[in-house]
Design a protein around this motif. Structure first.
Motif, PDB file in Angstrom:
ATOM      1  N   UNK A 101      -5.353   0.988   4.333  1.00  0.00           N
ATOM      2  CA  UNK A 101      -4.141   1.050   5.149  1.00  0.00           C
ATOM      3  C   UNK A 101      -3.225  -0.129   4.843  1.00  0.00           C
ATOM      4  N   UNK A 102      -3.808  -1.296   4.765  1.00  0.00           N
ATOM      5  CA  UNK A 102      -3.053  -2.523   4.501  1.00  0.00           C
ATOM      6  C   UNK A 102      -2.361  -2.474   3.137  1.00  0.00           C
ATOM      7  N   UNK A 103      -3.078  -2.035   2.117  1.00  0.00           N
ATOM      8  CA  UNK A 103      -2.512  -2.011   0.768  1.00  0.00           C
ATOM      9  C   UNK A 103      -1.328  -1.047   0.658  1.00  0.00           C
ATOM     10  N   UNK A 104      -1.474   0.141   1.253  1.00  0.00           N
ATOM     11  CA  UNK A 104      -0.379   1.107   1.176  1.00  0.00           C
ATOM     12  C   UNK A 104       0.818   0.644   1.996  1.00  0.00           C
ATOM     13  N   UNK A 105       0.566  -0.079   3.080  1.00  0.00           N
ATOM     14  CA  UNK A 105       1.665  -0.548   3.915  1.00  0.00           C
ATOM     15  C   UNK A 105       2.453  -1.691   3.282  1.00  0.00           C
ATOM     16  N   UNK A 106       1.876  -2.381   2.317  1.00  0.00           N
ATOM     17  CA  UNK A 106       2.525  -3.587   1.805  1.00  0.00           C
ATOM     18  C   UNK A 106       3.213  -3.413   0.457  1.00  0.00           C
ATOM     19  N   UNK A 107       3.128  -2.229  -0.141  1.00  0.00           N
ATOM     20  CA  UNK A 107       3.815  -1.986  -1.414  1.00  0.00           C
ATOM     21  C   UNK A 107       4.291  -0.538  -1.442  1.00  0.00           C
ATOM     22  N   UNK A 108       5.399  -0.242  -2.142  1.00  0.00           N
ATOM     23  CA  UNK A 108       5.894   1.138  -2.229  1.00  0.00           C
ATOM     24  C   UNK A 108       4.875   2.070  -2.863  1.00  0.00           C
ATOM     25  N   UNK A 109       4.653   3.214  -2.232  1.00  0.00           N
ATOM     26  CA  UNK A 109       3.721   4.207  -2.757  1.00  0.00           C
ATOM     27  C   UNK A 109       4.147   4.708  -4.122  1.00  0.00           C
ATOM     28  N   UNK A 110       5.457   4.776  -4.372  1.00  0.00           N
ATOM     29  CA  UNK A 110       5.956   5.284  -5.645  1.00  0.00           C
ATOM     30  C   UNK A 110       5.500   4.437  -6.821  1.00  0.00           C
ATOM     31  N   UNK A 111       5.090   3.203  -6.567  1.00  0.00           N
ATOM     32  CA  UNK A 111       4.613   2.336  -7.635  1.00  0.00           C
ATOM     33  C   UNK A 111       3.132   2.529  -7.926  1.00  0.00           C
ATOM     34  N   UNK A 112       2.528   3.499  -7.286  1.00  0.00           N
ATOM     35  CA  UNK A 112       1.148   3.803  -7.622  1.00  0.00           C
ATOM     36  C   UNK A 112       0.130   3.302  -6.632  1.00  0.00           C
ATOM     37  N   UNK A 113       0.582   2.756  -5.491  1.00  0.00           N
ATOM     38  CA  UNK A 113      -0.378   2.151  -4.577  1.00  0.00           C
ATOM     39  C   UNK A 113      -1.253   3.149  -3.837  1.00  0.00           C
ATOM     40  N   UNK A 114      -0.841   4.414  -3.765  1.00  0.00           N
ATOM     41  CA  UNK A 114      -1.705   5.386  -3.118  1.00  0.00           C
ATOM     42  C   UNK A 114      -2.993   5.546  -3.880  1.00  0.00           C
ATOM     43  N   UNK A 115      -2.886   5.856  -5.182  1.00  0.00           N
ATOM     44  CA  UNK A 115      -4.074   6.005  -6.024  1.00  0.00           C
ATOM     45  C   UNK A 115      -4.820   4.677  -6.140  1.00  0.00           C
ATOM     46  N   UNK A 116      -4.055   3.585  -6.215  1.00  0.00           N
ATOM     47  CA  UNK A 116      -4.687   2.275  -6.337  1.00  0.00           C
ATOM     48  C   UNK A 116      -5.499   1.940  -5.087  1.00  0.00           C
TER      49      UNK A 116
END
Length: 295
Positions: A101-116
């Motif tokens: 939750x924290x990781x997705x909230x702190x960076x744009x999802x379009x940059x790949x953070x969902x999969x990351x």
């Protein structure tokens, strides 16, 4: 992404008993699932699920994630993302989901953070001992993607998100996300446990022998089914034992074995001709897990 963003956020002061209970039970369920599978079968399954996760990520995120993003994330996560001082197993599990939750909230999802972020959770789960290589978190999220996006505050995964004030999101929002993810985990572990149970394996293999064109076109005899089922369950068998399981005369049994080897369902290790191992090509994995994207 800064190093600080890889730190595990503090757990909420008060975690509802329902969440703690779900985390407890998930530990037990994953251990049971791992106990169903021989190491050779587990390794085959893990390879197929790893490939399928890329397809599910496209469904969840609405785009292909740059491989370099995932490689960088893997390298950084392996050195930076730890569960710190948390010792209680169920709280470690909850902390792993809070980290997502924290990781997705702190960076744009379009940059790949969902999969990351899902990759990082997978690594956490492996550290905890939840055997995440034997079930697919990504599959479960793809099946609940609208709820997943809503829990993260994402209305359209194709639009760039604005993260102003993201750190002020309520503790309750984080707990709601964690509970959703626990439900997803339970569903996926239950699905795999049912599909890979002895009873269901027998039904799936018998069904394949009746209708699968690859088996019929290759001239595979129904008499080989008990031997193949035994190999799936045990992971490996002496060649002579496999032949005996078929109940066929040795020459016919050897011919049938070669047909299964040509299909990739049975493997003959070059270093040990007298031993056979299970194979799990995508088409046959689809027979055992018909609701997975494995082909």
């Amino acid at each position: 992404m800064t190093t600080d963003q890889w730190l595990i956020p503090p757990l909420p002061d008060s975690i509802p008993p329902s969440i703690l209970s779900k985390a407890d039970v998930l530990v037990t369920k994953t251990a049971f699932l791992a106990g169903l599978l021989a190491p050779e079968t587990a390794a085959c399954l893990s390879r197929q699920l790893k490939i399928s996760d890329a397809d599910y990520s496209r469904i969840i995120d609405g785009h292909n994630t740059d491989l370099e993003v995932l490689e960088d994330a893997t390298n950084l996560a392996s050195t930076q993302s730890t569960l710190g001082e948390i010792t209680e197993l169920r709280r470690r599990l909850i902390a792993a989901l809070a980290h997502h939750y924290h990781l997705v909230q702190t960076q744009p999802l379009a940059d790949g953070n969902g999969a990351m972020a899902r990759l990082v959770v997978h690594m956490h789960f492996a550290q905890i001992g939840l055997h995440p290589q034997l079930w697919s978190l990504s599959r479960g999220i793809a099946r609940r993607q609208e709820k997943y996006h809503a829990a993260l505050g994402i209305n359209d995964v194709t639009q760039e998100r604005q993260f102003a004030g993201a750190f002020q999101r309520s503790e309750q929002a984080s707990l709601s996300f964690i509970e959703l993810m626990l439900d997803v985990c339970h569903e996926e572990v239950d699905y795999m446990t049912t599909a890979l149970s002895r009873h269901q394996l027998r039904k799936s293999v018998a069904h394949a022998y009746r209708i699968n064109s690859r088996l019929t076109d290759a001239g595979v005899s129904p008499e080989t089914m008990p031997a193949l089922l035994a190999l799936l369950i045990q992971g490996s068998l002496p060649r002579t034992e496999f032949v005996t399981f078929t109940g066929l005369p040795p020459e016919i049994a050897s011919d049938q074995l070669n047909r299964l080897i040509n299909l990739g369902i049975v493997m003959s290790p070059p270093f040990n001709f007298q031993r056979l191992e299970v194979g799990l090509p995508a088409w046959f994995a689809q027979v055992l897990l018909p609701d997975c994207h494995l082909a």
